[in-house]
Write a protein that holds these residues in place. Structure first.
Motif, PDB file in Angstrom:
ATOM      1  N   MET B 367       0.820  -1.210   0.000  1.00  0.00           N
ATOM      2  CA  MET B 367       0.000   0.000   0.000  1.00  0.00           C
ATOM      3  C   MET B 367       0.856   1.264   0.000  1.00  0.00           C
ATOM      4  SD  MET B 367      -3.138  -0.394  -0.411  1.00  0.00           S
ATOM      5  CE  MET B 367      -4.712  -1.132  -0.002  1.00  0.00           C
ATOM      6  N   GLU B 368       2.033   1.180   0.613  1.00  0.00           N
ATOM      7  CA  GLU B 368       2.871   2.376   0.696  1.00  0.00           C
ATOM      8  C   GLU B 368       3.793   2.509  -0.508  1.00  0.00           C
ATOM      9  OE1 GLU B 368       4.645   2.361   4.616  1.00  0.00           O
ATOM     10  OE2 GLU B 368       2.668   2.121   5.553  1.00  0.00           O
ATOM     11  N   GLY B 369       3.602   1.660  -1.494  1.00  0.00           N
ATOM     12  CA  GLY B 369       4.337   1.829  -2.747  1.00  0.00           C
ATOM     13  C   GLY B 369       5.708   1.185  -2.776  1.00  0.00           C
ATOM     14  N   HIS B 370       6.104   0.547  -1.664  1.00  0.00           N
ATOM     15  CA  HIS B 370       7.443  -0.041  -1.640  1.00  0.00           C
ATOM     16  C   HIS B 370       7.580  -1.186  -2.634  1.00  0.00           C
ATOM     17  CE1 HIS B 370       8.104   2.373   1.866  1.00  0.00           C
ATOM     18  NE2 HIS B 370       7.166   1.747   2.555  1.00  0.00           N
ATOM     19  N   PHE B 371       6.506  -1.937  -2.829  1.00  0.00           N
ATOM     20  CA  PHE B 371       6.628  -3.100  -3.690  1.00  0.00           C
ATOM     21  C   PHE B 371       6.832  -2.683  -5.143  1.00  0.00           C
ATOM     22  CE2 PHE B 371       4.820  -6.858  -5.987  1.00  0.00           C
ATOM     23  CZ  PHE B 371       5.810  -7.747  -5.629  1.00  0.00           C
ATOM     24  N   THR B 372       6.103  -1.671  -5.573  1.00  0.00           N
ATOM     25  CA  THR B 372       6.264  -1.183  -6.944  1.00  0.00           C
ATOM     26  C   THR B 372       7.707  -0.739  -7.170  1.00  0.00           C
ATOM     27  OG1 THR B 372       3.983  -0.443  -6.842  1.00  0.00           O
ATOM     28  CG2 THR B 372       5.328   0.426  -8.633  1.00  0.00           C
ATOM     29  N   ALA B 373       8.236   0.011  -6.222  1.00  0.00           N
ATOM     30  CA  ALA B 373       9.617   0.481  -6.354  1.00  0.00           C
ATOM     31  C   ALA B 373      10.584  -0.708  -6.352  1.00  0.00           C
ATOM     32  CB  ALA B 373       9.945   1.433  -5.205  1.00  0.00           C
ATOM     33  N   HIS B 374      10.308  -1.677  -5.488  1.00  0.00           N
ATOM     34  CA  HIS B 374      11.173  -2.858  -5.390  1.00  0.00           C
ATOM     35  C   HIS B 374      11.156  -3.635  -6.703  1.00  0.00           C
ATOM     36  CE1 HIS B 374      13.232  -6.172  -3.436  1.00  0.00           C
ATOM     37  NE2 HIS B 374      12.268  -7.003  -3.788  1.00  0.00           N
ATOM     38  N   LEU B 375       9.971  -3.826  -7.267  1.00  0.00           N
ATOM     39  CA  LEU B 375       9.851  -4.547  -8.541  1.00  0.00           C
ATOM     40  C   LEU B 375      10.615  -3.833  -9.644  1.00  0.00           C
ATOM     41  CD1 LEU B 375       6.230  -5.838  -9.275  1.00  0.00           C
ATOM     42  CD2 LEU B 375       8.360  -7.134  -9.170  1.00  0.00           C
ATOM     43  N   ARG B 376      10.532  -2.506  -9.657  1.00  0.00           N
ATOM     44  CA  ARG B 376      11.207  -1.727 -10.697  1.00  0.00           C
ATOM     45  C   ARG B 376      12.723  -1.913 -10.576  1.00  0.00           C
ATOM     46  NH1 ARG B 376       9.962   3.491  -9.364  1.00  0.00           N
ATOM     47  NH2 ARG B 376       7.759   2.978  -9.570  1.00  0.00           N
ATOM     48  N   ARG B 377      13.204  -1.832  -9.331  1.00  0.00           N
ATOM     49  CA  ARG B 377      14.643  -2.002  -9.080  1.00  0.00           C
ATOM     50  C   ARG B 377      15.083  -3.402  -9.508  1.00  0.00           C
ATOM     51  NH1 ARG B 377      14.188   0.234  -4.157  1.00  0.00           N
ATOM     52  NH2 ARG B 377      13.949  -1.833  -3.231  1.00  0.00           N
ATOM     53  N   LEU B 378      14.297  -4.396  -9.106  1.00  0.00           N
ATOM     54  CA  LEU B 378      14.662  -5.780  -9.441  1.00  0.00           C
ATOM     55  C   LEU B 378      14.652  -6.006 -10.950  1.00  0.00           C
ATOM     56  CD1 LEU B 378      12.967  -8.313  -7.003  1.00  0.00           C
ATOM     57  CD2 LEU B 378      15.342  -7.566  -7.098  1.00  0.00           C
TER      58      LEU B 378
END
Lengths: 478, 478
Positions: B367-378
């Motif tokens: 919900m806090e957007g960390h996963f989207t950022a993590h996926l992009r980095r990965l």
């Protein structure tokens, strides 16, 4: 065609226009409105028709091409895919919602779906005593060390240091001597039952289950498609002779000998020996669910059935759900050596292993002595609450039945004179008191009428007024 | 008798003397060496004989009495329990280690038990990228708020905010529009398969599975006792016509259409449509396992099969194991409305729900957007690693086979000219390189020879030397 698309787009809504156009064009291809082989307008022209940016249309064309709805032919433009007309406009019937027979059975076992809180929900520990801060510290430490070993593929049988810690715990708390290699870490006691039911028995195989008995176990065994043979429970526990006369050949026997669920009866020694003899005769396994045997208030702890079967006919199932929190979803099974490798393989295929981070944190919690201290604190607290319950039952409920004696566990059963315990339970609920009817745990023809009273999650000072209200509710039934 | 007990006690060892005496006396009762009805010496006298403190002996007597081995008769002393002689000295045969048929099947599916690390373990993400510190912070915050809701009984279908967060994630990442009420949180993709296999099909029911195909799925389906119908995979994915000719009436169909496991093939649109038509004709469910479809490196993302079946014949299964960590054990299934309530009930009976604390932390992370950022980095990192793999295969392996094209996922398949991929894989392993043989994922008569190369967990700079060693190993086979 494309004009209609332009009006179909919702320019004010939250869905991006590109996604809308993609959906609209895809549907047009799938339904044959965009004819197979037809050439689409150039992206620039279509953008003009639709009033969209050209990049949006180019992006949609790319996605449609990637998914196979159109073909990009370079200078020759973009062509609608030549899909077999027989595949288009498929009737798409509503799926009939078909479940398997076992799926229907699994879904049908009633088990208090509402999961209420408050006095006197059975099986619920004192959640406000959960050592959240300490748990967080231990977990954070593990995350800082965050080795790949805690993040990668699970170990089938469990995180080795936790298996070691559990072996030490059952030795100290329950007098069970077992090698760490025989400890299987499971998704709570429920996960252990679900796994063992399948590993040990095939669909249709007979298994003995206590009557009345634990609904969670019933759900797991029904879900495994087994033939549940209800065996009555009396003042000495499961009536072994009755079981033999009903079905002498169970594939396994499920029992709660330390504190029978829900009656609280402790199984007598002669019955324990007879049970093992019956299991030997049938070459059946025995699953001992010691779900809350850690909490014992009068006298010394009762030895688990497991200690009577050193050769390993008894599989002992325990849980951290009652002493820490049900939502941790960690339990364990102590297996005979021959079952360890098959169970570990089965764990991998079922995905049942608890998260390694949780396993590692729990291992630290046990190894550093926190669990022993926590159990001691809880036992003192629960003893107070239990005493308040016993006293209050004497004060307010003595006209309606008798409290069933039980030295262990986090709930007590109150036997009602009133034969209709479901109506009594409903009257209690109407007065704000959760006291499930004992009869809902009956599977066979056992006659029982009573109420389950869980006390662990209720502060001592709240128990007396709750019992007074329960007494009033029972009186109002006349 | 008691003198022998005195010598049996190990006064130097780690086991407390009280526990030793308890065990010795218990065994003597169980084996009839202490005669039923016999009166024991007074505790003071026995303490003298054994050279123990009197309190120790009193404690042992109390425990033996609680367990029913002796009876305390007050002034009349302590009497050995009058157990039925027929129950004593039971022969205690070694249990035969009986497993159920499905238990044996479940234990027998090979699945790389060793779980190695290093280049090129398939399916393993970059564990060193796991955001451990952030995860710990989010979890600690949840623990501080530590509401009873996170500790008590699990929600059958999952923690509601996580279901909401997953619905948003699949909309953004995969273009799937689904109500949060249709999201089921599972114990990884493996847990979803284990649950669905049982919920949707009975033992002996035919189901289609891709050949070659994912061993984890095979384990879950075999464990459910299903009749697995291997359906060959070609360059367009599962060969629907072949499936129909083998068994037109599957109960469900298991597919990996975005990135077929292990070949990497993306299922073509005509095949997708034909698959849905075959499913409609059989009134079969389709289980779409999109295990690593989030990672796509060339072109726009491919739409999931789920988006072609708006009425819900397709059950979509996803996991956080590939983008975060396998050991988190969290996945999900997107269900048609009719299946939600049965699946939630089944979850409770199987104990499959992930710990609520993990679910809540993951919900916050999403919900806090960390996963989207993590996926992009990965995705950026994996693209580098993938490029290094593609380049290195061209440099070192072109004499031995061809890399199979795949735009998505965290592993690639390398097709070998050598027909014996198991020998090639063994040669690689001897050189320190993990590259499982494609043929081990074959269930039917499909002919395939190749190696699986997982790249996500291997730093780009380590890929070139590892491939050089792999090339040398293959050359040494001649």
């Amino acid at each position: 065609m494309f004009d209609a698309m332009a009006t179909a787009l919702d320019r004010e809504g939250p869905i991006p226009l590109g996604r809308q156009l993609y959906e609209v064009m895809r549907a047009a291809v799938l339904e044959g409105r965009l004819t197979p082989g037809m050439r689409l307008p150039a992206s620039r022209d279509l953008a003009g028709i639709l009033g969209l940016g050209r990049n949006t249309v180019v992006g949609v064309f790319e996605r449609l091409a990637a998914d196979g709805f159109v073909e990009a032919r370079g200078a020759a433009g973009t062509i609608v895919a030549r899909l077999d007309p027989a595949l288009l406009r498929r009737p798409a019937p509503e799926p009939a919602g078909r479940l398997s027979s076992r799926g229907r059975a699994l879904a049908a076992v009633a088990r208090g779906a509402a999961r209420p809180h408050g006095a006197f929900v059975p099986g619920l520990p004192a959640l406000d005593q959960f050592p959240g801060e300490l748990w967080g510290r231990l977990m954070a430490r593990r995350l800082r060390q965050s080795s790949a070993a805690l993040l990668g593929f699970e170990h089938g049988a469990g995180w080795p240091p936790l298996r070691e810690a559990i072996a030490r715990h059952v030795a100290a708390a329950r007098g069970i001597i077992v090698e760490p290699e025989r400890v299987l870490v499971t998704a709570g006691a429920q996960g252990a039952l679900d796994l063992l039911a399948r590993l040990l028995a095939d669909a249709g195989d007979p298994v003995w289950i206590e009557d009345p008995g634990y609904l969670g176990a019933r759900g797991a065994l029904v879900g495994a498609g087994l033939d549940l043979v209800p065996v009555p429970v009396d003042g000495e526990g499961l009536d072994v002779a009755a079981g033999i006369s009903r079905r002498p050949d169970p594939r396994f026997i499920y029992v709660t000998p330390s504190h029978q669920y829900p009656t609280g009866v402790a199984m007598s020694l002669p019955r324990r020996l007879a049970l093992l003899q019956a299991a030997d005769a049938a070459d059946a396994w025995v699953i001992e669910d010691d779900y809350d045997g850690e909490f014992r208030f009068d006298g010394p702890p009762l030895a688990p059935l497991h200690t009577l079967s050193p050769r390993g006919r008894v599989i002992y199932v325990g849980t951290f759900g009652k002493a820490l929190a049900p939502a941790l979803r960690v339990g364990y099974a102590l297996l005979p050596p021959t079952l360890v490798a098959p169970a570990a393989a089965a764990m991998r295929h079922t995905g049942h292993a608890p998260p390694l981070l949780v396993q590692a944190t729990l291992a630290d919690f046990l190894m550093e002595g926190h669990f022993t201290a926590h159990l001691r604190r809880l036992t003192t607290l629960y003893a107070e609450r239990r005493a308040a319950l016993v006293e209050g039952c004497g004060r307010y409920l003595s006209d309606y039945g008798t409290l069933m004696r039980a030295e262990a566990g986090i709930q007590l059963a109150f036997r009602l004179f009133d034969p209709d315990d479901k109506a009594a339970s409903a009257a209690a609920l109407a007065a704000g008191i959760v006291a499930p009817a004992l009869s809902r745990t009956v599977l066979g023809d056992t006659k029982v009428s009573g109420l389950q009273l869980g006390f662990a999650a209720v502060p001592a000072e709240a128990i007396d007024p709750a019992l007074r209200r329960l007494g009033e509710a029972l009186r109002s039934r006349g």
